[in-house]
Design an enzyme around this catalytic site. Sequence first.
Site, mmCIF file in Angstrom:
data_model
loop_
_atom_site.group_PDB
_atom_site.id
_atom_site.type_symbol
_atom_site.label_atom_id
_atom_site.label_comp_id
_atom_site.label_asym_id
_atom_site.label_seq_id
_atom_site.Cartn_x
_atom_site.Cartn_y
_atom_site.Cartn_z
ATOM 1 N N LYS A 53 -44.435 -18.440 -24.638
ATOM 2 C CA LYS A 53 -45.519 -19.228 -25.229
ATOM 3 C C LYS A 53 -46.857 -18.808 -24.649
ATOM 4 C CE LYS A 53 -44.356 -23.485 -26.085
ATOM 5 N NZ LYS A 53 -43.854 -24.742 -25.535
ATOM 6 N N ARG A 122 -47.604 -27.782 -21.408
ATOM 7 C CA ARG A 122 -46.478 -27.281 -22.211
ATOM 8 C C ARG A 122 -45.601 -26.327 -21.418
ATOM 9 N NH1 ARG A 122 -49.119 -24.553 -27.363
ATOM 10 N NH2 ARG A 122 -47.100 -25.143 -28.288
ATOM 11 N N GLY A 131 -37.384 -27.059 -27.469
ATOM 12 C CA GLY A 131 -37.113 -28.461 -27.201
ATOM 13 C C GLY A 131 -36.288 -28.730 -25.956
ATOM 14 N N MET A 133 -37.145 -28.107 -22.787
ATOM 15 C CA MET A 133 -37.904 -28.509 -21.598
ATOM 16 C C MET A 133 -39.035 -29.427 -22.022
ATOM 17 S SD MET A 133 -37.966 -25.064 -19.368
ATOM 18 C CE MET A 133 -38.669 -24.143 -20.699
ATOM 19 N N ARG A 366 -44.013 -16.997 -32.061
ATOM 20 C CA ARG A 366 -42.893 -16.334 -31.391
ATOM 21 C C ARG A 366 -41.998 -15.709 -32.457
ATOM 22 N NH1 ARG A 366 -40.606 -22.062 -29.633
ATOM 23 N NH2 ARG A 366 -39.864 -22.757 -31.625
ATOM 24 N N HIS A 489 -34.735 -30.103 -35.864
ATOM 25 C CA HIS A 489 -34.040 -29.641 -34.660
ATOM 26 C C HIS A 489 -32.636 -29.146 -34.990
ATOM 27 C CE1 HIS A 489 -31.545 -30.321 -31.035
ATOM 28 N NE2 HIS A 489 -32.558 -29.731 -30.444
ATOM 29 N N ARG A 612 1.284 2.898 -38.919
ATOM 30 C CA ARG A 612 2.553 2.665 -38.211
ATOM 31 C C ARG A 612 3.663 2.636 -39.249
ATOM 32 N NH1 ARG A 612 -0.676 -1.397 -37.194
ATOM 33 N NH2 ARG A 612 -1.776 -1.550 -35.219
ATOM 34 N N SER A 821 -4.716 11.151 -29.864
ATOM 35 C CA SER A 821 -5.228 9.829 -30.209
ATOM 36 C C SER A 821 -4.865 8.904 -29.053
ATOM 37 C CB SER A 821 -4.599 9.334 -31.510
ATOM 38 O OG SER A 821 -5.069 8.044 -31.790
ATOM 39 N N THR A 824 -4.864 3.118 -26.272
ATOM 40 C CA THR A 824 -5.449 2.574 -25.036
ATOM 41 C C THR A 824 -4.785 1.278 -24.585
ATOM 42 O OG1 THR A 824 -7.198 1.802 -26.483
ATOM 43 C CG2 THR A 824 -7.692 3.664 -25.040
ATOM 44 N N ASN A 825 -4.009 0.659 -25.461
ATOM 45 C CA ASN A 825 -3.295 -0.539 -25.023
ATOM 46 C C ASN A 825 -2.213 -0.152 -24.011
ATOM 47 O OD1 ASN A 825 -2.827 -3.340 -25.113
ATOM 48 N ND2 ASN A 825 -1.053 -2.989 -26.434
ATOM 49 N N CYS A 889 -6.929 4.836 -31.158
ATOM 50 C CA CYS A 889 -6.406 3.954 -32.199
ATOM 51 C C CYS A 889 -5.989 2.595 -31.641
ATOM 52 C CB CYS A 889 -5.251 4.610 -32.939
ATOM 53 S SG CYS A 889 -3.842 4.952 -31.865
ATOM 54 N N TYR A 909 -13.750 10.473 -33.258
ATOM 55 C CA TYR A 909 -13.795 9.250 -34.061
ATOM 56 C C TYR A 909 -13.180 8.100 -33.275
ATOM 57 C CZ TYR A 909 -8.806 9.861 -34.724
ATOM 58 O OH TYR A 909 -7.473 9.976 -34.483
HETATM 59 P P1 ADP Z 1 -41.776 -26.985 -27.677
HETATM 60 O O1 ADP Z 1 -41.605 -25.752 -26.876
HETATM 61 O O2 ADP Z 1 -40.748 -27.985 -27.444
HETATM 62 O O3 ADP Z 1 -42.037 -26.668 -29.122
HETATM 63 P P2 ADP Z 1 -44.606 -27.331 -27.361
HETATM 64 O O4 ADP Z 1 -45.217 -27.083 -26.059
HETATM 65 O O5 ADP Z 1 -44.734 -26.239 -28.344
HETATM 66 O O6 ADP Z 1 -43.091 -27.694 -27.129
HETATM 67 O O7 ADP Z 1 -45.262 -28.655 -27.899
HETATM 68 C C1 ADP Z 1 -44.679 -29.641 -28.663
HETATM 69 C C2 ADP Z 1 -45.569 -29.986 -29.845
HETATM 70 O O8 ADP Z 1 -46.876 -30.388 -29.414
HETATM 71 C C3 ADP Z 1 -45.778 -28.845 -30.799
HETATM 72 O O9 ADP Z 1 -45.727 -29.318 -32.103
HETATM 73 C C4 ADP Z 1 -47.137 -28.345 -30.454
HETATM 74 O O10 ADP Z 1 -47.760 -27.730 -31.536
HETATM 75 C C5 ADP Z 1 -47.861 -29.612 -30.045
HETATM 76 N N1 ADP Z 1 -48.937 -29.308 -29.101
HETATM 77 C C6 ADP Z 1 -48.799 -28.741 -27.892
HETATM 78 N N2 ADP Z 1 -49.993 -28.564 -27.303
HETATM 79 C C7 ADP Z 1 -50.924 -29.032 -28.156
HETATM 80 C C8 ADP Z 1 -52.348 -29.097 -28.122
HETATM 81 N N3 ADP Z 1 -53.061 -28.663 -27.097
HETATM 82 N N4 ADP Z 1 -52.980 -29.644 -29.182
HETATM 83 C C9 ADP Z 1 -52.262 -30.088 -30.245
HETATM 84 N N5 ADP Z 1 -50.932 -30.057 -30.329
HETATM 85 C C10 ADP Z 1 -50.254 -29.520 -29.304
HETATM 86 MG MG MG Z 2 -43.338 -25.341 -29.673
#
Ligand code: ADP
Ligand code: MG
Length: 940
Positions: A53, A122, A131, A133, A366, A489, A612, A821, A824-825, A889, A909
Amino acid sequence: MATKVKAKAVVRKGKPAQASAKGKKWVYLFGEVKAAEKYAGSWEGVRSLLGGKGSGLADMTRAGVPVPPGFTVTTEACNGFRTTGKFPAGMWEQALVAMKQTEKATGKKFGDANNPLLVSCRSGAKFSMPGMMNTILNIGLNDEVVDGMIKLTNNPRFVWDLYRRLIEMFGTTVFNLDDEIFEHPMAEYKASNGYKVDTEMTAEDWQALVSTFKAVFTKHVGFDFPQDVYKQLEYAIKAVFESWMGKRAIDYRRATGISDDLGTAVNIQTMVFGNMGDDSGTGVAFTRNPSTGDQKMMGEYLLNAQGEDVVAGIRNADPIEHLVGSMPKVYKQFMDITKKLEKHYKDMQDVEFTIERGKLYMLQTRNGKRTAKSTVKIAVDMAKEKLISKEEAVLRITPETVDALLHPQFDESAMKKAENDGAFFAKGVNASPGAAVGQVYFDADTTEKMTKEHKQDTIMVRPFTKPDDVHGMIASQGVLTSEGGATSHAAVVARQFGIPCVVGASAIKIDLEKRHMTVGDVVVKEGDWISVDGNTGKVFIGKIPTTAPSLEEQTELLTLLTWADEISARKGVRVGPKGYPTRGLQVWANADYPKDAQRARAYGAVGIGLCRTEHMFFEPERLPIVQRMILSETSEERTNALNELLPYQRKDFDGLFEAMDGYPVIIRLIDPPLHEFMPDEEKLLEEVITMRVKGETEGLKAKEDLLVAIKGMHESNPMMGMRGVRLSISMPEIVEMQVRAIFEAAADCTLRKIVVKPEVMIPLTGTVKELEWIQPRLVRIAAAVMDEKKVKFEYKFGTMIEIPRAAVTAAEIAKYAEFFSFGTNDLTQMTYGYSRDDAERNFLITYQEQGILEKNPFQTIDRGGVGKLMDWAIAEGRKSRPTLEVGICGEHGGDPDSIEWCHIIGNNYVSCSPFRVPIARLAAAHASLKHAGKKIAEDK
Ligand code: ADP
Ligand code: MG
Ligand code: MG
């Protein structure tokens, strides 16, 4: 946005710059990406240091994409915190400086009621763990700042809503309180006012709820919600660091193979608000369809909403295309930016954005998670768009991806029938493809328990899922939710793990207390069977049969495999001594019957590496003749029985040659010990005894004789007894008949203009003397048949290498054998001295757990031992016969790691089960690319 910085490999031995932790840079502004690259040495290094991120935000900032200002605290700081429980020396001071710079960039001040800066905190590891952490939004609000912000914005409703969100998030993420502690009073408040949705809440309502939340916070945490904004920041950063070692995150890492040592970075970022009215909003999007791979953006957004609202699936979001109507300019800007991002990263992007009062901000980008189908389609499309090369496209596909695509699907006609029979239950969004059949459970723990302890196939059913449901999802065969959309999710996680998933099947009412779900008056109770089709989004009651999908319909995969074959076929891919192949590996298949051979061809095999022949003896009409042949007392009797078998065998081979027109077919002469064709000794004894007791005489004598004969054939270790070439030398009539059948069939086919390339394989050779004894007799028969039929065609005689002695004496063996051939077993069994069945049943797991064996050597070739023998055998064999053809084989022929080894040591092969041929083709290309141009002898 320069991608990879070609810096010299930076080796930081002893880390001199870090001798004083204080002098170390723990914090990077989003604008300081250059410094990060310099320190980390490569873009890969930046990703490790700043997390996915953080590096994405920095990279976007550099490219001029609108990103709210902020900074990243490094993963190194997280790792320091993890070992000591404290921020590393100097980190906090650097964070304070970075806060000042962020204030400067925004013209706002953290904690200043007259012009407040709010930030988010974040998490973000090198590899995204959606989601898993913590993230805390709206940090910097306190009673005073709230008052000031209300004056500034004239929007008390908005500000009170932010404040209650902050208190709730602080309680749940920083102090690990249960969501329910806040959700419950909120639901009660709404109910008592007759509200259904959040939008009905007024400023006064949110304000009242803030008081409630504060009280809840104090009661459960033991002190008041912190009013000191820097204290909030400190708590938040620590909470993110700690979430790296939270149960959720650890479970996820175990399931995905991410190392614990990476740590998470923390991103502090200026808040932008999607909940400032109807000219504001927030959303997420994939630049291409993550389920099908279609080249069309798939996204969702919500007006007047913040952060997690879309992903949580709490409110029903709008598809991204609708944005063009309400905010055409923003829409266009968004499409331009995402296009640019895709080009830059050369991959499908998963982005988060927020619109604050008509201005667009990008909050994350990402490489998007996607299904196997989408993975292949996107790679092939991008190669066609010239965004990536064909080689890159091939490298992007893992063997597991191909495996997933060839996994079973629901049988079309069975599905129609189920529908006609009234088994249709509901339809939702087809979030992750595949067919899942299992017993229904309504929570993650039960799902996991039923799968693991009771060995059931399970389907996890929930209204929607949250990060702490992931363990249940991973354990299940499939997932079904009644709420949420394609970016919810449940959908995202299911796609990532390849779990079939249907979401948002809104007709379903789930009753978590009664443990059942209903559609109308149809009830499905916990433990009932259902079938979930991730391809169509349909859910059925009961079990629907599945079938293997046809490769022919998967056009992108076919294209990709064609590219893989091109890569493997390149001359000069391998460089080796005389006789070694210069191209990559070919892929052949093991097939005993013409229908297997046809499948092998359809899947792209260019030869049969193992047919076989003993299966052919087991057919009901043949077995009595086989038994008579075995029991014969004279050679003449035996030959008579064999003459009866000959036409059958000829017919078998004929079909095989026809299916493999133009390609080599290796036929292995009889291998198993003869007792395998005889009735079971114990059963027969029981029958004889019963007959004697009852005084029955008819047929008794025959049974008694048979019993004596079988007893006489008893061996104490039949697998190492009279079988393979040993049997052929003791009883040459059998293989003589087989060779005659092979060559008569081949001759007949040649007369029908079919191109045949028979290769006769002698099993279980241990010394060249065996070949010296048997092979010339067989060659004479081959020559005789060709004379009789007046045809000529290519053929070979060769042997399996499955006994260590054969491998060691390969130079001598190759004087007779025109091909090797590797079986290998057996070679693994005999090299280790393990019997496979006993090993796998008794001690192999312990050996792997104790680290004595890294992998199961029956699944992946043991390069250090068995592999070395193979390598030696090839080298020695080619010394005496440079044209020696070498294959494998055993089951290993379909294992990617073993395939790579076969490439390295100079096999021509690999041969595997027809179903694994596509995987092997891909693995062969991967080996060719990975080792391109390397010398065979030096590459080991
Ligand atoms: P996750 O990795 O669980 O997606 P994020 O850090 O991306 O967590 O954040 C969770 C949500 O909060 C996301 O929808 C993100 O866009 C929003 N968010 C995070 N930081 C900001 C910010 N500075 N302003 C507005 N929205 C934010
Ligand atoms: Mg996110
Ligand atoms: Mg064998």
